[in-house]
Design an enzyme around this catalytic site. Structure first.
Site, PDB file in Angstrom:
ATOM      1  CE  LYS A   1      -2.024  -1.150   3.978  1.00 51.98           C
ATOM      2  NZ  LYS A   1      -1.400  -2.416   4.110  1.00 51.98           N
TER       3      LYS A   1
ATOM      4  NE  ARG B   1       2.285  -5.351  10.702  1.00 55.26           N
ATOM      5  CZ  ARG B   1       3.443  -5.011   9.832  1.00 55.26           C
ATOM      6  NH1 ARG B   1       4.633  -5.485  10.118  1.00 55.26           N
ATOM      7  NH2 ARG B   1       3.305  -4.414   8.924  1.00 55.26           N
TER       8      ARG B   1
ATOM      9  NE  ARG C   1       6.387  -0.882   9.849  1.00 52.78           N
ATOM     10  CZ  ARG C   1       5.325  -0.733   9.268  1.00 52.78           C
ATOM     11  NH1 ARG C   1       5.368   0.015   8.048  1.00 52.78           N
ATOM     12  NH2 ARG C   1       4.414  -1.212   9.622  1.00 52.78           N
TER      13      ARG C   1
ATOM     14  NE  ARG D   1      -4.267  -1.908  10.320  1.00 55.20           N
ATOM     15  CZ  ARG D   1      -3.318  -1.270   9.465  1.00 55.20           C
ATOM     16  NH1 ARG D   1      -3.469  -0.026   8.748  1.00 55.20           N
ATOM     17  NH2 ARG D   1      -2.220  -1.805   9.267  1.00 55.20           N
TER      18      ARG D   1
ATOM     19  NE  ARG E   1       7.672  -2.764   5.686  1.00 48.29           N
ATOM     20  CZ  ARG E   1       6.452  -2.519   6.165  1.00 48.29           C
ATOM     21  NH1 ARG E   1       5.918  -1.935   5.315  1.00 48.29           N
ATOM     22  NH2 ARG E   1       5.938  -2.926   7.158  1.00 48.29           N
TER      23      ARG E   1
HETATM   24  P1  AP5 Z   1       4.720  -1.464   1.598  1.00 50.41           P
HETATM   25  O1  AP5 Z   1       4.378  -0.723   0.520  1.00 50.41           O
HETATM   26  O2  AP5 Z   1       5.541  -1.205   2.735  1.00 50.41           O
HETATM   27  O3  AP5 Z   1       3.391  -2.302   2.040  1.00 50.41           O
HETATM   28  P2  AP5 Z   1       2.533  -1.844   3.059  1.00 50.41           P
HETATM   29  O4  AP5 Z   1       1.142  -2.391   2.558  1.00 50.41           O
HETATM   30  O5  AP5 Z   1       2.402  -0.426   3.075  1.00 50.41           O
HETATM   31  O6  AP5 Z   1       2.647  -2.470   4.340  1.00 50.41           O
HETATM   32  P3  AP5 Z   1       2.524  -1.926   6.120  1.00 50.41           P
HETATM   33  O7  AP5 Z   1       3.454  -2.937   6.852  1.00 50.41           O
HETATM   34  O8  AP5 Z   1       3.106  -0.626   6.132  1.00 50.41           O
HETATM   35  O9  AP5 Z   1       1.065  -1.688   6.081  1.00 50.41           O
HETATM   36  P4  AP5 Z   1       0.278  -2.127   7.450  1.00 50.41           P
HETATM   37  O10 AP5 Z   1      -1.008  -1.992   7.087  1.00 50.41           O
HETATM   38  O11 AP5 Z   1       0.639  -3.598   8.361  1.00 50.41           O
HETATM   39  O12 AP5 Z   1       1.199  -1.136   8.282  1.00 50.41           O
HETATM   40  P5  AP5 Z   1       0.431   0.279   8.865  1.00 50.41           P
HETATM   41  O13 AP5 Z   1       2.068   1.469   8.638  1.00 50.41           O
HETATM   42  O14 AP5 Z   1      -0.435   0.822   7.771  1.00 50.41           O
HETATM   43  O15 AP5 Z   1       5.444  -2.822   1.000  1.00 50.41           O
HETATM   44  C1  AP5 Z   1       5.969  -3.825   1.708  1.00 50.41           C
HETATM   45  C2  AP5 Z   1       7.468  -4.304   1.269  1.00 50.41           C
HETATM   46  O16 AP5 Z   1       7.230  -4.853   0.071  1.00 50.41           O
HETATM   47  C3  AP5 Z   1       8.382  -3.194   1.017  1.00 50.41           C
HETATM   48  O17 AP5 Z   1       9.890  -3.543   1.261  1.00 50.41           O
HETATM   49  C4  AP5 Z   1       8.190  -3.116  -0.568  1.00 50.41           C
HETATM   50  O18 AP5 Z   1       9.445  -2.431  -1.141  1.00 50.41           O
HETATM   51  C5  AP5 Z   1       7.926  -4.260  -1.140  1.00 50.41           C
HETATM   52  N1  AP5 Z   1       6.975  -4.327  -2.066  1.00 50.41           N
HETATM   53  C6  AP5 Z   1       5.657  -3.770  -2.327  1.00 50.41           C
HETATM   54  N2  AP5 Z   1       5.466  -3.844  -3.559  1.00 50.41           N
HETATM   55  C7  AP5 Z   1       6.120  -4.723  -4.046  1.00 50.41           C
HETATM   56  C8  AP5 Z   1       6.006  -5.456  -5.506  1.00 50.41           C
HETATM   57  N3  AP5 Z   1       5.061  -5.101  -6.265  1.00 50.41           N
HETATM   58  N4  AP5 Z   1       7.115  -6.210  -5.905  1.00 50.41           N
HETATM   59  C9  AP5 Z   1       8.247  -6.461  -4.831  1.00 50.41           C
HETATM   60  N5  AP5 Z   1       8.223  -5.910  -3.684  1.00 50.41           N
HETATM   61  C10 AP5 Z   1       7.250  -5.067  -3.251  1.00 50.41           C
HETATM   62  O19 AP5 Z   1       0.347   0.295  10.208  1.00 50.41           O
HETATM   63  C11 AP5 Z   1       1.355   0.110  11.308  1.00 50.41           C
HETATM   64  C12 AP5 Z   1       0.675  -0.241  12.556  1.00 50.41           C
HETATM   65  O20 AP5 Z   1       0.024   1.021  12.928  1.00 50.41           O
HETATM   66  C13 AP5 Z   1      -0.721  -1.366  12.454  1.00 50.41           C
HETATM   67  O21 AP5 Z   1      -0.172  -2.582  12.957  1.00 50.41           O
HETATM   68  C14 AP5 Z   1      -1.471  -0.723  13.737  1.00 50.41           C
HETATM   69  O22 AP5 Z   1      -0.884  -0.993  15.062  1.00 50.41           O
HETATM   70  C15 AP5 Z   1      -1.513   0.738  13.677  1.00 50.41           C
HETATM   71  N6  AP5 Z   1      -2.470   1.104  12.814  1.00 50.41           N
HETATM   72  C16 AP5 Z   1      -2.594   1.821  11.425  1.00 50.41           C
HETATM   73  N7  AP5 Z   1      -3.616   2.344  11.129  1.00 50.41           N
HETATM   74  C17 AP5 Z   1      -4.300   1.988  11.795  1.00 50.41           C
HETATM   75  C18 AP5 Z   1      -6.080   1.725  11.918  1.00 50.41           C
HETATM   76  N8  AP5 Z   1      -6.575   2.596  10.878  1.00 50.41           N
HETATM   77  N9  AP5 Z   1      -6.338   1.481  13.124  1.00 50.41           N
HETATM   78  C19 AP5 Z   1      -5.801   0.710  13.857  1.00 50.41           C
HETATM   79  N10 AP5 Z   1      -4.469   0.736  14.103  1.00 50.41           N
HETATM   80  C20 AP5 Z   1      -3.977   1.249  13.047  1.00 50.41           C
END
Ligand code: AP5
Length: 224
Positions: A13, A171, A160, A88, A127
């Protein structure tokens, strides 16, 4: 464009958001980035959410909803926005639908990134992120030009805390339990479209872009 990026942790994402943010010049609002910045800066919010995030739990809905409502009320969101990691849970999705910005300009599309879990675990283990600006890298598919140094701001690139294998699995469980029902919720509203993100980063971004350009005239005619 009023967009939501949906998908399991590590489905890409944030990576796709960087591309769409540039193409459409709309703010990329990542709740995960907001929480991590608050933790880095040791604000009250940061102290409240630090343990929750590092254990891979979800931050409570009330806190998250208030934070997003405040962010979406800012003037840079008047011409569109890109939500990443929000909503979410079903209560978050229902609260979003009631927010004035969404009432005035309904959602254009929900982009659902589909990636197998085995691929996700591998990508998240590989990552790395910038410790300052949060830019995302991957030791296999997206290396910084100089190892360990952010291309954008020159600060150290680190792993991270929630990218340890046990936390990644936790997660994913939270995703299945709380977030996956949103796929059906938005599909029923004819807003959701799936994209296979096991393709290259460039191919997925191009496919999403072509889709958005295809629906854009109708979306603008309907909602301005
Ligand atoms: P990346 O783009 O980083 O993936 P992502 O989907 O953004 O992953 P996140 O781990 O950031 O998502 P998340 O939803 O768990 O965490 P968030 O920060 O929202 O890509 C991942 C890897 O793959 C990278 O290395 C990239 O280079 C690689 N990649 C991407 N596309 C590729 C491709 N096509 N081919 C090859 N490689 C590729 O949330 C973190 C925490 O915050 C949560 O766990 C929770 O505790 C809290 N939180 C956040 N939002 C909420 C909410 N709305 N409600 C409650 N808690 C929340």
């Amino acid at each position: 464009m009023q967009l939501i990026l949906l998908g399991p942790p590590g489905s890409g994402k944030g990576t796709l958001a960087s591309d769409l943010e540039q193409r459409y010049q709309i703010p990329h609002i990542s709740t995960g980035d907001i929480f991590r910045r608050a933790v880095r800066e040791k604000t009250r919010l940061g102290l409240e959410v630090e343990a929750i995030i590092s254990q891979g739990e979800l931050v409570p809905d009330t806190l998250t909803i208030a934070l997003v409502e405040d962010r979406l009320s800012q003037s840079d969101c008047l011409n569109g926005y890109l939500l990443d990691g929000f909503p979410r849970t079903l209560p978050q999705a229902e609260a979003l639908s009631e927010m004035p910005v969404v009432q005035n300009k309904p959602l254009t599309a929900v982009i659902n990134l589909v990636v197998r879990e085995s691929v996700i675990v591998e990508r998240l283990s590989n990552r790395r992120v910038c410790s300052k600006c949060g830019r995302t890298y991957n030791v296999v598919s997206l290396k910084p030009q100089i190892e360990g140094v952010c291309d954008a701001c020159g600060h150290p690139v680190i792993q991270r805390k929630d990218d340890q294998t046990a936390t990644i699995l936790h997660r994913l469980e939270a995703y299945h339990q709380a977030t996956e029902p949103l796929v059906g919720y938005y599909r029923d509203q004819n807003l959701l479209i799936d994209f296979d993100n096991e393709k290259s980063i460039q191919d997925t971004a191009q496919a999403v872009y072509e889709y958005l350009e295809q629906i854009r005239p109708q979306a603008e005619a309907d909602h301005g």
